[in-house]
Write a protein that holds these residues in place. Sequence first.
Motif, PDB file in Angstrom:
ATOM      1  N   ASP A   1       0.830  -1.203   0.000  1.00  0.00           N
ATOM      2  CA  ASP A   1       0.000   0.000   0.000  1.00  0.00           C
ATOM      3  C   ASP A   1       0.864   1.251   0.000  1.00  0.00           C
TER       4      ASP A   1
ATOM      5  N   ALA B   1     -12.236  12.745   2.376  1.00  0.00           N
ATOM      6  CA  ALA B   1     -11.030  11.970   2.700  1.00  0.00           C
ATOM      7  C   ALA B   1      -9.861  12.824   3.159  1.00  0.00           C
TER       8      ALA B   1
ATOM      9  N   TRP C   1      -7.891   0.005  -5.275  1.00  0.00           N
ATOM     10  CA  TRP C   1      -8.473   1.272  -5.697  1.00  0.00           C
ATOM     11  C   TRP C   1      -9.117   1.095  -7.062  1.00  0.00           C
TER      12      TRP C   1
ATOM     13  N   GLU D   1      -9.949   7.715  -6.832  1.00  0.00           N
ATOM     14  CA  GLU D   1      -9.831   7.163  -5.484  1.00  0.00           C
ATOM     15  C   GLU D   1      -8.367   7.010  -5.077  1.00  0.00           C
TER      16      GLU D   1
ATOM     17  N   ASP E   1      -6.467   9.120  -1.964  1.00  0.00           N
ATOM     18  CA  ASP E   1      -5.855   8.408  -0.842  1.00  0.00           C
ATOM     19  C   ASP E   1      -4.359   8.688  -0.750  1.00  0.00           C
TER      20      ASP E   1
ATOM     21  N   LEU F   1       1.021   4.175  -2.919  1.00  0.00           N
ATOM     22  CA  LEU F   1       0.701   5.570  -2.660  1.00  0.00           C
ATOM     23  C   LEU F   1       1.900   6.470  -2.950  1.00  0.00           C
TER      24      LEU F   1
ATOM     25  N   SER G   1      -2.925  10.374   2.668  1.00  0.00           N
ATOM     26  CA  SER G   1      -1.928   9.704   3.512  1.00  0.00           C
ATOM     27  C   SER G   1      -0.835  10.660   3.965  1.00  0.00           C
TER      28      SER G   1
END
Length: 230
Positions: free
Chosen positions: A43, A152, A82, A87, A91, A47, A95
């Motif tokens: 993850d 978000a 995702w 999206e 994110d 990102l 983050s």
Amino acid sequence: MPAPQPPVTPDRPTVRDGLPAAPESPDGTTARAKGRPRSAAADRAILDATREALAELGWGGLTMGHVATRAKVAKTTLYRRWPSKNELVVDAVASLFDELVMPDLGSLRADIEAVVSQFAALLARPETQAALLALFAEGTRDPQLRRRIREAIVDPQKRLVRQGRAAAQVRGELAPDCDETAACEEVDIIFDTIAGTVEHRVLVSGEPITAEWTRRFTDLLLGPFPSLVP
């Protein structure tokens, strides 16, 4: 004479979309697959790769394939996490803001100055600037993306204001909230004031945020609170 029973077949998951489906439990519900759990390292890599690709290629040039290649994961892995570029980018930016924390330094002034300094340092990073500017620009053309940005990124960061207010109330620096609706509105205004001012200075004006600037900004912010304990 008993009725004939159907033939017994070995337990074997069906195949769906090229992947084995999770088997059913005895009560008929779908059991969780026993495959590898979602990797936090993967993850993070995805990102990070998203922000890097966004800074280099811009919103229009960024594709899920670019991100998968940079992160060294399969595109199927990316899409399972995702389902869309929107999206994913939201994110990836959100983050970054998870790094911000509200310290409890013993006074509301010290807490505000610390958060402003953290926020300014985050915005000064090239990857943050590129990601935010691209995301906000695209959000002006896409109402659904704008809503996702608010849900978000913007709304979760209001926790910092709520935490700072709560700590100041415990210390006796601020009076307790008497009206929940008014308190929520004040949180929104305070957040917009801090975030908007810092973002404008760093991203629009391109001016540095120094310790002296932060002190003077905090003076103005706390001006409406005459009962504040020094």
